[in-house]
Write an enzyme that holds these catalytic residues in place. Structure first.
Site, PDB file in Angstrom:
ATOM      1  N   SER A  23      72.773  90.293 103.251  1.00  0.00           N
ATOM      2  CA  SER A  23      73.374  90.041 101.950  1.00  0.00           C
ATOM      3  C   SER A  23      73.226  91.194 100.961  1.00  0.00           C
ATOM      4  O   SER A  23      74.036  91.331 100.040  1.00  0.00           O
ATOM      5  CB  SER A  23      72.763  88.781 101.334  1.00  0.00           C
ATOM      6  OG  SER A  23      71.358  88.924 101.214  1.00  0.00           O
ATOM      7  N   GLU A  25      67.554  83.863  88.327  1.00  0.00           N
ATOM      8  CA  GLU A  25      66.619  84.994  88.323  1.00  0.00           C
ATOM      9  C   GLU A  25      66.352  85.363  89.780  1.00  0.00           C
ATOM     10  O   GLU A  25      65.434  84.857  90.412  1.00  0.00           O
ATOM     11  CB  GLU A  25      65.323  84.651  87.593  1.00  0.00           C
ATOM     12  CG  GLU A  25      64.396  85.862  87.460  1.00  0.00           C
ATOM     13  CD  GLU A  25      63.237  85.618  86.509  1.00  0.00           C
ATOM     14  OE1 GLU A  25      62.162  86.201  86.748  1.00  0.00           O
ATOM     15  OE2 GLU A  25      63.404  84.868  85.531  1.00  0.00           O
ATOM     16  N   HIS A  46      68.988  90.100  95.315  1.00  0.00           N
ATOM     17  CA  HIS A  46      70.397  90.492  95.325  1.00  0.00           C
ATOM     18  C   HIS A  46      70.765  91.255  94.056  1.00  0.00           C
ATOM     19  O   HIS A  46      70.224  90.996  92.983  1.00  0.00           O
ATOM     20  CB  HIS A  46      71.273  89.249  95.480  1.00  0.00           C
ATOM     21  CG  HIS A  46      70.975  88.516  96.746  1.00  0.00           C
ATOM     22  ND1 HIS A  46      70.275  87.321  96.765  1.00  0.00           N
ATOM     23  CD2 HIS A  46      71.253  88.818  98.029  1.00  0.00           C
ATOM     24  CE1 HIS A  46      70.150  86.923  98.028  1.00  0.00           C
ATOM     25  NE2 HIS A  46      70.730  87.810  98.814  1.00  0.00           N
TER      26      HIS A  46
END
Length: 259
Positions: free
Chosen positions: A38, A219, A223
């Site tokens: 990701s 939060e 990422h």
């Protein structure tokens, strides 16, 4: 007979002149294939403004000098990337002269998530397989250590967040003579420079109501925000520029200011 011979010579001369004046066929533009998780992946609309650093990567190269194909996907480890057929799909589109950036670790190390966890020996074995299969197709692999999470100690020092996994990447690169870009160390340096508070803007951190996708706020220390993704892509380009890899010659010449 003389007329026919003269006509033939004239046609041959015209064809020769045409071939000499025509531009030489350009070599095909190489593709940079991205394999990873990701932190590298292209995001779905419902995940925005989360941004993978592979998304702004093409902007670090001269226009038209490379093509970037992003195979990275949220939540994938080396094991699941293979099991789901994503690695085979990458290989199916690979040509001699292409490049493959390989960055895994965030999900391989997730021992509490058996759907993706990959023990260290398997992780290293999978990476070695990736390297061998890319080379077998006449393309060039580049191994990347996983980027750092936003994690500090009480004195504001960036902490390691991937255990032994980055070390296995470095060891494999040295043993198999594979190009290595140490994204963990470069991203740690960025986080250390930005500091505990300043680094927040590099990650997906939003107040409640700030974005429709995250009405309760978020939060996220893993990422990236769009700014963070651009900064990490810049760091990759800076590291690549310092190598003797042919791919570095395709980087933008004016790309010397960090986002």
């Amino acid at each position: 007979m003389r007329v026919r011979l003269g006509l033939l010579l004239g046609l041959c001369g015209w064809a020769l002149a045409l071939s000499m004046s025509a531009p030489a066929a350009s070599s095909p533009v190489p593709t940079i294939h991205l394999a990873g998780d990701s932190t590298l992946a292209e995001k779905l609309p419902e995940k925005r403004p989360e941004t993978g650093w592979g998304e702004p990567l093409a902007a670090r190269f001269r226009a038209g000098s490379v093509r970037v194909v992003n195979h990275a996907k949220n939540g994938r480890s080396t094991r699941t990337f293979i099991e789901e057929g994503r690695w085979q799909a990458l290989l199916d589109g690979l040509r001699a002269g292409d490049w493959v950036l390989i960055q895994f670790g965030h999900n391989d190390e997730s021992v509490d998530k058996p759907d993706r966890y990959t023990p260290l020996p398997d992780y290293e074995r999978n990476l070695a397989r990736f390297v061998a299969e890319v080379r077998a197709r006449g393309a060039t692999p580049i191994l990347l250590t996983p980027v750092a999470r936003r994690r500090y100690d009480s004195e504001g020092r960036v902490q390691d967040s991937h255990g032994e996994y980055p070390g296995r990447v470095r060891a494999l690169a040295a043993r198999e003579h594979v190009a290595l870009i140490d994204m963990e160390r470069r991203s740690q340096a960025v986080l250390q420079e930005a500091g505990v508070e300043g680094s927040r803007r590099l990650f997906l951190q939003l107040a409640p109501g700030a974005h429709r996708n995250y009405p309760q706020g978020v939060e996220d220390n893993t990422h990236f925000s769009p700014l963070g993704a651009r900064r990490i892509a810049f760091e990759f380009a800076a590291a690549l520029r310092a190598t003797d890899l042919a791919l570095a010659s395709r980087l933008r010449k004016d790309d010397d200011a960090a986002p």
